[in-house]
Enzyme design. Sequence first.
Site: not given
Length: 259
Positions: A40, A67-68
């Site tokens: 992030n 997940n990003h």
Amino acid sequence: MVVLAVGDVVGSGGCGFLREHLPALKKLYGVDVTIVNGENSADGNGITPGSAQHIFTSGADVITTGNHVYRRRELHDMLEENPFLLRPANYPARDPGHGWCVVDTGRVQVCVVNLMGTVFLDSLDNPFYAADAILKEIERTVGKAVILVDFHAEATSEKRALGFYLDGRVSAVYGTHTHVQTADEEILSKQTGYITDIGMTGPVRSILGVEPHLVLERYLTKMPVRFANAGAPYQLSGVIFDIDHFTQKTNFVKRVQIK
């Protein structure tokens, strides 16, 4: 040997706070290897080559993600080219990047494994079976090594389950993703270090790094809302693992947090 794992860095503010405090933290604890979750670290979500490079030059030996990781396409080439920038190993094999790496400290090989949970997240390969396959590969190609697993997962039950599943087979298992540091650090029965989540490096007065009023608007209206990262003050959260490099077992676990 001492390994420091730093929780999810959020935005440019988190990157700046990491750079300000990481060198002193490493010196204080005599850290040998530093692992930072950077998924992030770009403003607006995801990770870019710029934010990844910032984390490396701030003192990270390995960057893990979650997940990003694929949100920014400009990162894909860097994932292929830099073996110390990881993506979860249980993504499809054809996807860009690597799921684990080896850091050679001279006296010991340190393997860092990045996995992602499947409860309330994307339907990926089973992380338990993925861990089995990676451990076999490490045994075949590396041999004896200190092994740490960043398990990027939503559910506490899934994180604890993987901890018990890998107890005695790896040096430490720690969770990322929820951005809230848990107080359950322990050494499991076969001397694997464990903590459910190591927390976040980013804005203190936020909801998982996001401006609170934006998250509240989403909950109250159920309408689409463009999230933005909150500002100062910031915190750095993580965990220290003291590991016997002869036995590869964890001696003690210590949560760290700087505000």
